[in-house]
Enzyme design. Structure first.
Site, PDB file in Angstrom:
ATOM      1  N   LYS A 135      -7.024  -8.759 -35.312  1.00 46.27           N
ATOM      2  CA  LYS A 135      -6.150  -9.150 -34.192  1.00 46.27           C
ATOM      3  C   LYS A 135      -5.728 -10.585 -34.421  1.00 46.27           C
ATOM      4  CE  LYS A 135      -7.680  -6.089 -30.618  1.00 46.27           C
ATOM      5  NZ  LYS A 135      -8.675  -5.991 -29.575  1.00 46.27           N
ATOM      6  N   HIS A 138      -4.809 -15.980 -30.954  1.00 44.03           N
ATOM      7  CA  HIS A 138      -3.814 -16.469 -29.988  1.00 44.03           C
ATOM      8  C   HIS A 138      -4.323 -17.710 -29.250  1.00 44.03           C
ATOM      9  CE1 HIS A 138      -6.093 -14.764 -26.703  1.00 44.03           C
ATOM     10  NE2 HIS A 138      -6.070 -13.570 -27.275  1.00 44.03           N
ATOM     11  N   HIS A 141      -7.877 -17.961 -27.919  1.00 42.47           N
ATOM     12  CA  HIS A 141      -8.948 -18.263 -28.878  1.00 42.47           C
ATOM     13  C   HIS A 141      -9.025 -19.741 -29.197  1.00 42.47           C
ATOM     14  CE1 HIS A 141      -8.282 -13.928 -30.128  1.00 42.47           C
ATOM     15  NE2 HIS A 141      -9.495 -13.984 -29.606  1.00 42.47           N
TER      16      HIS A 141
HETATM   17  N1  ARG Z   1     -15.551 -11.612 -30.259  1.00 43.33           N
HETATM   18  C1  ARG Z   1     -15.667 -11.913 -28.864  1.00 43.33           C
HETATM   19  C2  ARG Z   1     -14.295 -12.011 -28.243  1.00 43.33           C
HETATM   20  O1  ARG Z   1     -13.315 -12.279 -28.921  1.00 43.33           O
HETATM   21  C3  ARG Z   1     -16.410 -13.193 -28.596  1.00 43.33           C
HETATM   22  C4  ARG Z   1     -17.808 -13.260 -29.131  1.00 43.33           C
HETATM   23  C5  ARG Z   1     -18.617 -14.339 -28.476  1.00 43.33           C
HETATM   24  N2  ARG Z   1     -19.930 -14.474 -28.994  1.00 43.33           N
HETATM   25  C6  ARG Z   1     -20.959 -13.634 -28.795  1.00 43.33           C
HETATM   26  N3  ARG Z   1     -22.103 -13.885 -29.361  1.00 43.33           N
HETATM   27  N4  ARG Z   1     -20.815 -12.575 -28.041  1.00 43.33           N
HETATM   28  O2  ARG Z   1     -14.179 -11.867 -27.040  1.00 43.33           O
END
Ligand code: ARG
Length: 575
Positions: A135, A138, A141
């Site tokens: 993805k 954006h 992030h």
């Molecule tokens: N990949 C997740 C997202 O984009 C965030 C991950 C955050 N870290 C974790 N240990 N869950 O929403």
């Protein structure tokens, strides 16, 4: 000083109900806010209205003022106060400016601004950025990336060992969907040429098609199960998607100057989930629900925490649990911080609760640091509906605009491209971090790309201005040799006060996980410095005055650069 006194008094006065005290406790910041600056100087430089404390002390304000006065007198070993006077319920404080300036200057020039020892021998893990592969990256992030990166710098400044973890979203059912979509609607050339764009296109297509065709979902699920079982074909495609995504992410991280110690994404923990399951079982925490394995959290008013889905695969929660157990063992952290959008609040509450139920006391050291939404035209960002701004687009646009400005205003500047990068990126980082973490942000190209007012470039410009004064001055006076009494005019004195507060704002930013404290500080400092610059002649002043003022300029540039560094922003020497 006052805060400490009140705490002691509370302990002395045992007859006061403890609970009551807590409610009435004043923090240092609150005390600071209580301090008034009398309109007439005959009442001192500051005045403390003591009737605020009557509930705690159960005494008349005038008596309280007397008590505090005596205590402060005893504590003021540096002679910062010239005089203290009680007038009715007020305690008026008269500063010995010369001694105070000395102290302010001293605070400003301490090595590492006096804060390098706080976190000694302590380790902090920061989990941030962590985008989902396949993805696009954006503007949403950007927030976790920039807040996390700034917290890294802040904790490092305080002497902590900091471990930066990118918990990539590189595992889960969505990759089963992508594999199916790829086989049906795409090909190698298209993905190689268009990268994430193409992956996103087929992912969206999958979502639409699967609404009508439920078999697609089944197919996707079975591909993910294959991935979990280590099937070769599935893993090869998945790995390739991951590489394609990483190329784009790395480009953005490079532009931003952000890096990580570990890119241990969700896939890294996949083979650690079985151990987690075993431990949960041994601790009698696991139960079955409709074929899935869960930890029941009903008694804590939370939905169950899913560990293994009914098709036997792991899930976001279980991978996070496996991750935190691994991190604790591997890094022995004192704190583990997760920077994500606030919509993941419940997720982390569940994960932290399960760790607590497993009997790990350190569950208390797991900290979710949430932030507000980024909206576009009032609507939440979504790649599915196309209501989105890509991070890379704003970064390149900002750099482009900075370069145009340099061509217009300072065409002879050295290394214009490098400076433009620092200014453009600085503008974006500053804009993001200036907002309080929890506030929602309405994305506007105009705001993000503005270089005036409360912006990164304004602070960078102030730094370049201070540097240019020092360059012109040539000689560098020594702090112990200047006559500090020459710095007692109101403008300089206010600037010195801000200089002396740097350390405190670093602590505040760290304690509240709030980089905006630093961003705001740099604006205060820049504004005070620019006022000083306009009102106080520096280079043409008499030698003694000039030397004293140069010290102030030097401290300002040093702190500005350092503070911007805490935000992850570089300051060009010239602009
Ligand atoms: N990949 C997740 C997202 O984009 C965030 C991950 C955050 N870290 C974790 N240990 N869950 O929403």
């Amino acid at each position: 000083i006052v805060e400490e006194e009140i705490d002691k008094e509370e302990i002395d006065k045992e007859e006061i109900d403890k609970e009551e005290i807590d409610k009435e406790r004043f923090t240092k910041d609150q005390i600071k806010n209580l301090l008034e600056v009398p309109s007439n100087q005959i009442y001192g430089d500051y005045s403390l209205p003591c009737f605020y404390f009557t509930k705690i002390f159960k005494m008349a304000p005038k008596l309280i003022a007397e008590v505090i006065k005596e205590k402060i007198k005893m504590m003021d070993t540096e002679g910062i106060l010239k005089n203290l006077e009680v007038v009715n319920g007020f305690l008026n404080l008269y500063l010995n400016k010369e001694n105070h300036i000395k102290k302010l200057l001293f605070e400003g020039r301490k090595e590492d601004f006096g804060c390098g020892k706080a976190g000694l021998a302590q380790t902090v893990c920061i989990d941030y950025s962590s985008p989902n592969i396949a993805k696009n990256f954006h503007v949403g992030h950007l927030r976790t990336t920039l807040i996390g990166n700034s917290l890294y710098h802040i904790y490092k400044k305080l002497g902590y060992q900091v471990i930066r973890i990118n918990h990539l979203g590189d595992w889960g059912t969505q990759f089963g969907k992508l594999i199916v979509a790829y086989q049906k609607w795409s090909n190698k050339e298209a993905v190689e040429e268009k990268g994430i764009e193409e992956l996103l296109r087929i992912y969206i297509k999958f979502s639409k098609e699967s609404e009508q065709n439920l078999e697609l979902e089944e197919e996707a699920r079975s591909w993910f199960v294959k991935m979990e079982q280590g099937e070769k074909e599935a893993l090869t495609i998945w790995k390739w998607f991951k590489e394609i995504s990483m190329i784009e992410f790395e480009r953005i991280y490079d532009l931003l100057g952000v890096s990580f110690d570990y890119y241990t994404g969700e896939s890294f923990y996949m083979d650690k989930v079985p151990d987690l399951v075993r431990e949960l079982m041994e601790k009698h925490l696991l139960s079955e629900s409709e074929g899935a394995k869960i930890v029941d959290l009903n008694q804590f008013d939370m939905p169950p925490c899913m560990i293994i889905k009914k098709d036997g695969s792991s899930i976001y929660h279980s991978r996070d649990l496996a991750a935190v157990l691994y991190r604790k063992k591997q890094y022995q952290f004192d704190k583990c911080i997760y920077v994500t959008g606030q919509e993941q609040k419940l997720h982390f509450e569940q994960v932290f609760k399960v760790i607590e139920l497993m009997g790990y006391e350190w569950s208390q050291n797991l900290i979710h640091v949430p932030y507000g939404l980024v909206r576009l035209q009032g609507v939440k960002l979504s790649s599915r509906t196309g209501n989105i701004v890509y991070a890379e687009d704003i970064l390149t646009e900002a750099i482009k605009r900075a370069l145009e400005l340099i061509h217009q205003k300072n065409p002879n500047l050295d290394q214009p491209k490098e400076v433009a990068r620092k200014i453009g990126i600085g503008a974006i980082i500053f804009h993001d971090l200036f907002h309080q973490r929890m506030k929602d942000v309405d994305f506007s190209w105009e705001d993000v790309l503005s270089f005036e007012g409360t912006t990164g470039p304004y602070v960078q410009y102030t730094y370049a201005r201070a540097k240019s004064i020092l360059k012109k001055a040539e000689n560098k006076p020594k702090i112990d040799e200047v006559d500090v009494s020459l710095l007692s005019d109101v403008t300089t004195y206010s600037l010195l006060k801000i200089i002396s507060e740097y350390k405190e704002s670093i602590y505040e930013a760290a304690n509240r996980f709030e980089p905006s404290v630093i961003a705001r500080y740099t604006i205060l400092l820049s504004t005070a410095f620019n006022k000083f610059y306009h009102e106080c002649n520096i280079l043409n002043a008499d030698e003694n005055l000039r030397d004293a003022r140069l010290i102030v300029v030097d401290l300002t540039q040093e702190i500005t650069k350092d503070a911007m560094g805490l935000l992850g922003i570089e300051c060009p020497e010239e602009m």
